[in-house]
Each structure stands twice: as C-alpha cells, then as structure tokens.
Scaffold this active site. Structure first.
Site, PDB file in Angstrom:
ATOM      1  N   GLU A  49      63.630  -4.033 -25.839  1.00 55.09           N
ATOM      2  CA  GLU A  49      62.490  -3.770 -24.960  1.00 55.09           C
ATOM      3  C   GLU A  49      61.933  -5.152 -24.625  1.00 55.09           C
ATOM      4  OE1 GLU A  49      60.370  -0.982 -22.892  1.00 55.09           O
ATOM      5  OE2 GLU A  49      62.173  -0.704 -24.082  1.00 55.09           O
ATOM      6  N   ASP A  60      48.208  -5.173 -23.564  1.00 58.94           N
ATOM      7  CA  ASP A  60      48.696  -6.030 -24.631  1.00 58.94           C
ATOM      8  C   ASP A  60      47.551  -6.548 -25.490  1.00 58.94           C
ATOM      9  OD1 ASP A  60      51.219  -5.718 -23.601  1.00 58.94           O
ATOM     10  OD2 ASP A  60      51.106  -7.507 -22.349  1.00 58.94           O
TER      11      ASP A  60
END
EC number: 4.2.1.20
Length: 268
Positions: A49, A60
């Site tokens: 990924e 994030d």
C-alpha cells in the site's frame, strides 16, 4: 486487479492472512525508498500500500505527514512516483500494488489520465481517501475502465446502506477501518469488527483488510480472528524509517525485524 484475487486464493490455500505494509513513495529519497520496498517484500509483505506525497494529507497522522515532508525535501514529484511504481512492478511482477492517496492528485492529472497511468505502470488498486462512496462514480468508473480496483473505506460505524454500496462498488479488497480519526500507531486498534466482517461477507464485498493503528503481531492475529482477510500497517513502519533516518542499513534491518513477526501472525 486480478493480482488481489490470486493472492487471496493462494493465502486461503495456505491458511494465511495477508500482511500489507504502507509506506510513502520517495521517503526518505527515491533510492532508499526502493530499497525499503524490496526489504518489505523480502521480509514477507503479501501486497503493498503506497502513498504519493501530497501537500495536504487530511487523514494522515503526524508520522505519515512527516514522511510526506521528507519526500518533498528530497524533491520527489508524482511523475517520479510513477517511475518508481514501474520499477517496483518490473522487479516484483506478482505482488498486488495499491495506492492510497487524495483526490487532488487525481484531478491534477485528469481522472481518466490518472487511472490510465496506473494501468500502464502496473498499479492494481487505488483508494482515494477524501472521496466518499456517494461521490465516487467518476473515480470508480475510470478505475474499472483501466482494470484498476477501486478501494473503499468501511468505517466502524457503517450502516447497512453504506455496507451494500461498498460491497457493490469496491473491488480488490475492502479497507476496514479499526476506528475513526487519523492514522497512527499510538492509537491502538480497538474493537473487534466481527459484525462488519460478517455483513461484508453477506453482501459479497471484496475481502476486508483491517487498517489504522495496527502496530503489533497480536493485532494482526486479532484482525484475522475477527474474520478479516489480513491487516495493513502504516504508521508503525513509517516510524521505523523516521527513527533510522541517518542509518540506512540499520533502517532496513529494523524494517525486516518488524515485518517478519507481523507476517508470522497471519498464519493460523
């Protein structure tokens, strides 16, 4: 796209789950990034990924934001990321490669052009983190035109309608969220997700991989025990890169030492 199907078939035969690491492409520089990816695969990663550095990463946590900043500092561009993806694919012809990214990067290139480029370099799936299922039509249609699996996030509070949509539109795998919020190994994955996994299976969704806060082998085992097809670990891996930023060889050794027990935990 077919690489996911054959991976899950093989893993099922071997009674194993998938261990999937996440890293940001180009962190801490192109050359070391390629070595990191080779190391992850050699240590037992079943799929990859990968993030493309982006200036405003909403979902994030600080660890992955720092990875993005390091890649930017090294002068890494999206165009270079696609060159790196082509190199990874040449070297590792069978491993599924997924991108985890943001819509702006897709829009910058043009939706169709973006997925065409993915197909060209051998990317198997794309998860656009800031596009909800109900707005995903142009993305998933372009993805399928170019044999790229559109990946959808299944949040812990998903209702029945959302589960049906994810099952209907998603391909490759389903990204099963351990909890809401931003990514990070500090926030350990909590509740078992048996009920969601059962529903996804009932609606014939792509196999669920549990992500967010996966930083220890016992969590990988718990995800698989709850019925997930495997687990994705990002922040914990990116943290290792950060800790050994000035010692490239030590970094690779530490990554190997982290991935091996994580993969071992997928074996029943």
């Amino acid at each position: 796209m077919e690489r996911y199907e054959s991976l899950f078939t093989q893993l099922k035969e071997r009674k194993e789950g998938a261990f999937v690491p996440f890293v940001t492409l180009g962190d801490p520089g192109i050359e070391q990034s390629l070595k990191i990816i080779d190391t992850l695969i050699e240590a037992g990663a079943d799929a990859l990924e990968l993030g493309i550095p982006f200036s405003d990463p909403l979902a994030d946590g600080p660890t992955i934001q720092n990875a993005t900043l390091r890649a930017f500092a090294a002068g890494v561009t999206p165009a270079q990321c696609f060159e790196v993806l082509a190199l990874i694919r040449q070297k590792h012809p069978t491993i599924p490669i997924g991108l985890l990214m943001y819509a702006n990067l897709v829009f910058n290139k043009g939706i169709d052009e973006f997925y065409a480029e993915c197909e060209k370099v051998g990317v198997d799936s794309v998860l656009v983190a800031d596009v909800p299922v109900e707005e995903s039509a142009p993305f998933r249609q372009a993805a399928l035109r170019h044999n790229v699996a559109p990946i959808f996030i299944c949040p812990p509070n998903a209702d029945d309608d959302l589960l049906r949509q994810i099952a209907s539109y998603g391909r490759g795998y389903t990204y099963l969220l351990s909890r809401a919020g931003v990514t990070g190994a500090e926030n350990r994955a909590a509740l078992p997700l048996n009920h969601l996994v059962a529903k996804l299976k009932e609606y014939n969704a792509a196999p669920p991989l549990q992500g967010f806060g996966i930083s220890a082998p016992d969590q990988v085992k718990a995800a698989i025990d709850a019925g997930a097809a495997g687990a994705i670990s990002g922040s914990a891996i990116v943290k290792i890169i950060e800790q050994h930023i000035n010692e490239p060889e030590k970094m690779l050794a530490a990554l190997k030492a982290f991935v091996q027990p994580m993969k071992a935990a997928t074996r029943s």
